[in-house]
Design a protein around this motif. Structure first.
Motif, PDB file in Angstrom:
ATOM      1  N   ASN A 162      31.952  30.380  33.676  1.00 28.77           N
ATOM      2  CA  ASN A 162      31.968  29.802  35.135  1.00 28.77           C
ATOM      3  C   ASN A 162      31.325  28.664  35.054  1.00 28.77           C
ATOM      4  OD1 ASN A 162      31.682  33.166  36.015  1.00 28.77           O
ATOM      5  ND2 ASN A 162      33.599  31.851  36.425  1.00 28.77           N
ATOM      6  N   ALA A 190      25.392  32.864  38.248  1.00 28.03           N
ATOM      7  CA  ALA A 190      26.815  33.779  38.370  1.00 28.03           C
ATOM      8  C   ALA A 190      26.477  35.361  37.660  1.00 28.03           C
ATOM      9  CB  ALA A 190      27.973  33.003  37.687  1.00 28.03           C
ATOM     10  N   THR A 204      23.974  37.386  40.043  1.00 23.65           N
ATOM     11  CA  THR A 204      24.434  37.858  41.564  1.00 23.65           C
ATOM     12  C   THR A 204      25.853  38.356  41.559  1.00 23.65           C
ATOM     13  OG1 THR A 204      25.430  35.485  41.896  1.00 23.65           O
ATOM     14  CG2 THR A 204      23.009  36.141  42.575  1.00 23.65           C
ATOM     15  N   GLY A 205      26.537  38.115  40.624  1.00 28.28           N
ATOM     16  CA  GLY A 205      28.315  38.381  40.623  1.00 28.28           C
ATOM     17  C   GLY A 205      28.960  37.425  41.781  1.00 28.28           C
ATOM     18  N   MET A 206      28.447  36.433  41.881  1.00 31.35           N
ATOM     19  CA  MET A 206      29.052  35.546  42.880  1.00 31.35           C
ATOM     20  C   MET A 206      29.180  34.121  42.094  1.00 31.35           C
ATOM     21  SD  MET A 206      26.961  36.603  46.372  1.00 31.35           S
ATOM     22  CE  MET A 206      27.895  35.515  47.492  1.00 31.35           C
ATOM     23  N   TYR A 207      30.155  33.537  42.663  1.00 28.78           N
ATOM     24  CA  TYR A 207      30.282  32.063  42.166  1.00 28.78           C
ATOM     25  C   TYR A 207      29.127  31.274  43.061  1.00 28.78           C
ATOM     26  CZ  TYR A 207      34.970  33.432  40.746  1.00 28.78           C
ATOM     27  OH  TYR A 207      36.098  34.056  40.110  1.00 28.78           O
ATOM     28  N   VAL A 260      30.879  36.109  36.335  1.00 27.50           N
ATOM     29  CA  VAL A 260      31.099  36.815  37.812  1.00 27.50           C
ATOM     30  C   VAL A 260      31.288  38.187  37.755  1.00 27.50           C
ATOM     31  CG1 VAL A 260      31.169  34.864  39.218  1.00 27.50           C
ATOM     32  CG2 VAL A 260      33.168  35.994  38.653  1.00 27.50           C
ATOM     33  N   ASP A 261      31.980  38.580  36.916  1.00 27.95           N
ATOM     34  CA  ASP A 261      32.450  39.885  36.616  1.00 27.95           C
ATOM     35  C   ASP A 261      31.533  40.987  35.866  1.00 27.95           C
ATOM     36  OD1 ASP A 261      35.075  39.140  37.387  1.00 27.95           O
ATOM     37  OD2 ASP A 261      35.795  38.776  35.277  1.00 27.95           O
ATOM     38  N   GLN A 290      31.853  38.987  44.314  1.00 28.15           N
ATOM     39  CA  GLN A 290      33.046  38.217  44.039  1.00 28.15           C
ATOM     40  C   GLN A 290      33.775  38.309  42.705  1.00 28.15           C
ATOM     41  OE1 GLN A 290      31.329  34.301  44.779  1.00 28.15           O
ATOM     42  NE2 GLN A 290      31.785  34.228  46.966  1.00 28.15           N
ATOM     43  N   GLY A 291      33.050  38.994  41.882  1.00 34.00           N
ATOM     44  CA  GLY A 291      33.941  39.492  40.446  1.00 34.00           C
ATOM     45  C   GLY A 291      34.401  40.370  40.399  1.00 34.00           C
TER      46      GLY A 291
END
Length: 615
Positions: A66, A76, A79-82, A281-282, A300-301
């Protein structure tokens, strides 16, 4: 027994039972390494241990970080977020987490896991207290309670960028035989850096095996799921910090012992090579999926294995924003074969001088040869202004050197990837379109995501549309930009100013009245861009007025740290036009007591660039 004590005991007991039926999870992570491993087809690499690990596990062919540099990439993950959606995309920054968002170790610990990190963090978000059980050089899964499942990270710095430029190095790899990418000049310095890089990978391969041996000796190999991956591309120029596949693609190998293979990725089998698209993010949702815990809505992942495994996406998304002290703004997307990159600062070359990166011998000789016009066209592209968009076919052009954006044979692919990227930018409310100083000022110590969560403060679709127009050289009419320069929203005014900066002298005369008026814009980020335009194209009197504005805004005691960084970047871009304020720049204060430690070096670096080496 009192009811409260009974309930507490019951909770602990049931949590331990639940935890005991869950896998241990071990992450072995490395730094600054592209898939330069034997198992990925690199015949020069010496990685027997990782090759053997891949033969009994599954290798991912399309794993993206990312971000092409450590801090935002790790943000990323945690948090699992962009990071562009939370305002934490810069290298480096330090902003609060959005309301309700937790770092994944907090969620794992709540589920009964012993969570350790040995030992790099480097998150762009402020870490909540109690995130890890232990995050230090002594952190280890051995220190958990009896029968407690663990999640553990061991991170190797052996392959980090800084280790590729060791002084007095004794190379094992033969520099004369090391493979070079076509964009790097073929010089002894470059070959030496690459040889050291391969030597470091070989050393890391041995370190990797020690972690496996330790797990086996403890009798835990059959109870532990293992992930191995790098944090972004190779620590050499145009890999690390490059927003395309070269900077984003990482080696990523997983191993699921028989006991836990029902949780494995789709089509898992020993030696398999997956074409599935995954990115950083995954990782947080995948961890929660592996242990059967709910995945928060803000994630978001998507989980690529475990009980909640979700279908693979069509695309992976990448980004590059401020790199240390230098401003930049790019967004990228891939479908696994094609990579599309949108440049929102096309007037800025790839080859920005970064103080840290310039310590690399490869960077030094590359820049020297560029200034002497001794590079071929592929090597020289790095030092030229960027196209506003680029499209690469990884199948025919794995080094991303042939821009197909104007190819009529690839029009459909260009439009498809461009549309998918634009949709993503709006969906995540990419905050990168808000100048950093304005973003921090408005957030006022709170989360930028929370501060710009609705269109009253951040009309994201309108902003993205204007940014696209502003940075597209095919859009030559200045009227929409001049109109937007009077918009009440400072973000729209910023992009209007940026568009006028990119268009340059061709619109300066017609835009002059509006530009003079905007020199006193109440938003410093807008003022800075306008002052750069006037200093670049105005007469002597206007130029001095503009330089005085930039000088004031570059003073951390009269503005703020983030504004100073933006102003100093504009002064650098002016080159000789800013020569009259060089001595005053050198005398500027270089720090504030309130400057976060991880950001403190950037203003001094910019001042040094301006007053010594220049660009």
């Amino acid at each position: 027994m009192k009811p409260l004590a009974f309930l507490l005991l019951f909770f602990v007991f049931t949590t331990q039972i639940k935890a005991a039926d869950r896998p241990n999870i071990l992450w072995i992570t490395i730094e600054d390494t592209s898939p330069n491993l034997g198992c990925y087809g690199d015949t020069f690499a010496r990685t027997p241990n990782l090759d053997a690990f891949a033969a009994r596990g599954q290798l991912f062919q399309h794993a993206w970080s990312n971000a092409p540099v450590c801090a935002p990439a790790r943000t990323a993950i945690i948090t699992g977020m962009y990071p562009p959606s939370t305002g934490a995309e810069h290298m480096r920054s330090q902003v609060p987490l959005p309301a309700g968002v937790e770092m994944y170790p907090q969620l794992l610990r709540r589920a009964g896991y012993y969570c350790t990190n040995n030992n790099k963090e480097d998150y762009n978000h402020e870490k909540p207290k109690g995130t890890w059980d232990d995050s230090s050089k002594k952190a280890h899964w051995k220190n958990r309670a009896a029968n407690q499942p663990f999640f553990a990270i061991f991170n190797s710095t052996t392959t980090h960028e800084s280790q590729n430029r060791k002084p007095n190095r004794q190379l094992i790899s033969d520099p004369s035989k090391v493979p070079l990418p076509p964009f790097h000049p073929d010089t002894p310095e470059v070959r030496g850096d690459w040889a050291q890089c391969y030597d470091n990978i070989a050393t890391m391969d041995g370190e990797f095996q020690k972690h496996l041996d330790e797990l086996t000796a403890a009798g835990l190999a059959e109870d532990t799921i293992i992930f191995f991956y790098g944090d972004h591309g190779t620590g050499l120029p145009r890999f690390k910090r490059w927003p395309g596949n070269g900077g984003m693609q990482v080696p990523f190998i997983v191993h699921f012992p028989k006991k836990w293979q029902h949780l494995a990725p789709q089509a898992y089998s020993p030696g398999a090579k997956s074409e599935e698209l995954i990115s950083f993010v995954d990782l947080a949702p995948t961890l929660l999926s592996l242990i059967g815990e709910p995945i928060p809505d803000y994630i978001q992942g998507r989980p690529f294995c475990g009980t909640k495994r979700a279908p693979a996406p069509e695309y992976l998304h990448g980004f590059r924003s401020r790199m240390d002290e230098r401003q930049d703004f790019m967004r990228s997307i891939t479908d696994g074969r094609y990579v599309y990159i949108r440049h929102y600062m096309p007037h800025v070359p790839y080859g920005l001088r970064l103080s840290y990166q310039s310590m690399m011998p490869t960077m030094q000789i590359w820049e020297k040869l560029a200034k002497a016009n001794q590079l071929n066209s592929v090597q020289a592209d790095y030092w030229k202004p960027k196209p506003f968009e680029a499209l690469y076919d990884l199948q025919s052009d794995p080094w991303e050197t042939v821009n197909l954006a104007s190819s009529t044979d690839h029009t459909e692919t260009l439009h498809r990837l461009r549309a998918a990227q634009q949709k993503h930018l709006v969906n995540i409310r990419d905050l990168g379109f808000i100048p950093e100083a304005e973003r921090i000022r408005t957030a006022a110590g709170n989360s930028p995501r929370d501060a710009f969560q609705d269109d009253s403060t951040y009309p994201v679709q309108e902003v993205v549309a204007l940014a696209n127009l502003a940075t597209d050289p095919g859009q030559t009419d200045p009227l929409p930009l001049l109109t937007a320069l009077e918009n009440p929203n400072p973000i729209l005014r910023y992009w209007a100013a940026t568009g006028l900066l990119i268009r340059g002298q061709s619109v300066y005369t017609d835009a002059y009245p509006a530009l003079k008026k905007a020199l006193i814009d109440p938003t410093p980020s807008v003022q800075i861009i306008i002052a750069e335009i006037v200093a670049r194209h105005g007469d002597a009197a206007d130029q001095q007025e503009a330089l005085s504005i930039l000088l004031k805004l570059a003073n951390v005691e009269q503005s703020d740290w983030f504004t100073a960084v933006e102003a100093l970047n504009s002064v650098i871009a002016l080159g000789d036009r800013a020569a009259t304020i060089k001595d005053e720049i050198a005398a500027l204060p270089q720090s504030l007591p309130t400057t976060p430690k991880r950001l403190a070096e950037y203003v001094p670096r910019l001042i040094e660039t301006l007053t010594t080496s220049g660009e």
